[in-house]
Design a protein around this motif. Structure first.
Motif: not given
Length: 326
Positions: A42, A57, A59, A61, A89, A95, A111-112, A114
């Protein structure tokens, strides 16, 4: 100008794994394992200069990956198979970094993003013939789900922005449906005599993706060959490395736009020419555990660029070095 990375960016990774091995017999061994991964990052964007529509952001995972392999020993050799999965990730660089990847283009944060998942299969083997010649080879295939790739984009509804005093097209890392990497590796080792040994290997690579393009930075086919002459005190090695040509049609769209990295073909399009260089090295012990290495590299003074480096490699050169073992 603003910074290329978010303020106070934070990244952490946690993982745990287990591994099991079973010897079924003298000839058969199976090994497998599982791993749990959790990755989090983040940070806060500085929107004063970069005009980004978001200022923060976060993120996170997680995934469970694993592998299983089996080794079968045969007379004078062995055959192995491997099945595995992997997980990547997106990191801070993927990102959140803002950078001008080449003149006229700017890559913006996403930031989205995957995580990527990889599913791998490999079969390999080796065989010793007449106690002198060892053949080795492998075939592999990797399927990438949600593979990361660069794609055209927009920032605040515009496909080009003023960045670092230059109008630049906007692009960003995105996930595509799938990508695949596959190939083979072959090698041979030949003990010509107790003092003379020959080694040679060659790697073949290929790729494709759901957007119909090859994958960026999958190298041209390459290989190397060496001939080693061993005497009581010193060693002489003649060796060559070589790369196959990469045509313009084998480049991704982004690579074709990186014209400054490559040579031009007969149509004035960027490509990577084939090249081969020859070298000679002598290793001589001057004291206990201390060796002197003398080498002549690129003997033919070949002008070449390693693929995608953008830097011309050294011409003919001479090196002298000392190697000590503690």
């Amino acid at each position: 100008t603003g910074t290329r990375y978010p303020n106070g960016a934070h990244w952490e990774s946690i993982g745990t794994y287990m591994n099991l091995r079973k010897n079924w017999s003298v000839r058969h061994t199976t090994e497998g394992g599982l791993r749990y991964n959790r990755v989090s990052t983040q940070g806060t964007f500085n929107t004063t200069y970069n005009q980004l529509p978001i200022d923060y952001y976060n993120n996170t995972n997680q995934a469970i990956t694993g592998s299983i392999s089996h080794l079968m020993k045969i007379r004078n050799g062995n055959i192995g198979t491997i099945l595995s999965t992997a997980f990547k990730s997106p990191n801070i660089d993927d990102i959140a970094k803002v950078f001008d990847s080449n003149p006229g283009f700017v890559t913006i944060p996403n930031p989205s993003l995957k995580p990527e998942y990889a599913y791998n299969a490999e079969i390999n083997g080796e065989y010793l013939f007449a106690n002198k010649i060892k053949f080795s080879g492998s075939l592999f295939y990797t399927y990438l789900s949600n593979a990361l790739t660069i794609a055209p984009s927009q920032l605040n509804g515009k496909d080009s922005i003023l960045y670092d005093k230059e109008i630049s097209k906007v692009q960003k890392l995105v996930n595509q449906n799938y990508a695949a990497v596959y190939g083979a590796q072959l090698s041979i080792q030949y003990e010509i005599s107790p003092i003379l040994n020959l080694k040679s290997s060659y790697t073949i690579l290929g790729s494709h993706a759901s957007n119909g393009e090859p994958i960026r930075h999958i190298t041209p086919n390459f290989g190397g060959t060496s001939l080693t002459y061993n005497l009581t005190k010193w060693q002489l090695i003649a060796y060559a490395t070589y790369n196959q040509e990469f045509k313009n049609s084998q480049f991704t769209v982004n690579e074709q736009e990186d014209e400054h990295l490559y040579a031009k073909d007969e149509n004035e399009l960027p490509y990577s020419p084939a090249w081969a260089i020859f070298n000679l090295r002598c290793i001589y012990p001057i004291a206990d555990k201390i060796n002197i290495n003398i080498a002549i590299e690129n003997i033919r003074d070949k002008s070449y660029r390693p693929y995608s480096s953008g830097i011309t490699a050294p011409g003919r050169n001479f090196t002298i070095s000392l190697q000590a073992q503690l």
